[in-house]
Design a protein around this motif. Sequence first.
Motif, mmCIF file in Angstrom:
data_model
loop_
_atom_site.group_PDB
_atom_site.id
_atom_site.type_symbol
_atom_site.label_atom_id
_atom_site.label_comp_id
_atom_site.label_asym_id
_atom_site.label_seq_id
_atom_site.Cartn_x
_atom_site.Cartn_y
_atom_site.Cartn_z
ATOM 1 N N ALA A 374 -20.013 -19.068 8.148
ATOM 2 C CA ALA A 374 -20.926 -18.078 7.637
ATOM 3 C C ALA A 374 -20.709 -16.720 8.045
ATOM 4 N N ALA A 375 -20.058 -16.439 9.320
ATOM 5 C CA ALA A 375 -19.663 -15.134 9.856
ATOM 6 C C ALA A 375 -18.606 -14.806 8.884
ATOM 7 N N ARG A 376 -17.616 -15.588 8.827
ATOM 8 C CA ARG A 376 -16.245 -15.416 8.242
ATOM 9 C C ARG A 376 -16.650 -14.964 6.669
ATOM 10 N N GLN A 377 -17.689 -15.536 6.203
ATOM 11 C CA GLN A 377 -18.098 -15.353 4.680
ATOM 12 C C GLN A 377 -18.437 -13.914 4.448
ATOM 13 N N ARG A 378 -19.730 -13.474 5.572
ATOM 14 C CA ARG A 378 -20.198 -12.323 5.447
ATOM 15 C C ARG A 378 -19.280 -11.168 5.487
#
Length: 441
Positions: A374-378
Amino acid sequence: MKSPSRTPLATVLSTCVLVLALAVTASALTALVKRAQPATAAAGPGRHWVNTWTGMPQLTEPANLPPAPYTGEKSVLVDTTLRQTVRVTAGGPRIRLRFSNAYGDTPLPLTAVTVALPRDGRAGAGAVEPGTVRRVTFAGRDSTTVPVGAQMVSDPLDFELRAGSELTVTAYTARGQASLALTSHPGSRTTSYLAHGDHTRDPDLPGATAVDHWYLLSDVEVLASGRTEAVALVGDSLTDGRGSTTNGNDRWPDQFYDRLHGNPATSDIAVLNQAAGGNRVLNDGLGPNVLARLDRDVLSRSGVAWLILFEGVNDIGTADATPEAQRAVTDDLIAGYRQIVVRAHAQGIRVYGATLTPFGGSTLYDDPAGEREAARQRVNAWIRTPGHFDAVLDFDRAVRDPEAPDRLRPALHAGDWLHLNPEGYGVLAAAVPAGLFRHAS
């Protein structure tokens, strides 16, 4: 009627001294200008110095120090010849070398240095082509000492280099470094050679010890045409080439360079790989963080016009897999990216941001709750947003599995679901639009 007064002798003497002083000052200034001219004129009309190869300096970890007997209890490389090859990405008639003691805590004495062309032009060759060995000097002397934390630049040397060719650099240090704090670039993916004694002029090193690391040498510069500029690539192990072929020059920066070099419109662009395995944007890892090394590795390099930033996976992967920790690292990464852009723009360097590639299935970074994904996507959503970078390189889209976007395409990774194989690195290289590098100046 009063007779004209005579000029006092003291006044005459003072005037003479003043005139003489002005004459001496003018002569000294003229001499100073004349002495400064050769250094400027050395570049020649329409030429300038450009970095053609780099190896990001790091403190050598114990496991990556030279093997015995080249590492002792309190010293390293005593009475040792080190021969290594590097691939240059811009050509020209003159070269300079830079040796780094960035992480040394004692002076680094270099007794003798030579350059040559490797046998058959091969990366990782221990032998050189006969008749190509040339002596390298420092302020006119064969030897030099690199102070603690410093680097030393060699004198310019007439040595014709062709873009894309290999250069052999051989250094001998009689006394070695009087500590184990050795500056190197362990992730060379290129074979170097160690031998006792001074063999800097030898055409071959039979019986030498092979190691897959670069030591001491940090840069090669070339006197290139006025149009030649460089693009610096800042990254981690994915850019350093983990998963690529030793002596194969098939990291994605190499394959990207091959694309540029094959196009007449971009054939005069140098590619500088300023990456290291385990590196992070925000915190030190293997090597200093990007915010700390940006000036050293990019802003001070000769001829850099563009910067590709492909880094952040290690920041996400080493932060705790909790919503709070991953939200914090996301915010900090974005703030760090902004700093990098601001500082590069201040030097007239255009900055291209690359999206972070997937690591689903990696035992190092994947987490069951998907917090790091999720952090990578953000982070990637911010990178893709127009106005943050001068251009976006969508590496994520290029190598992700369409059926499982949190993972790399199975045929492209090196077995750990994090690093790519040569084919995968080729996909990254092909994802960089060559049109972004049609000369910034």
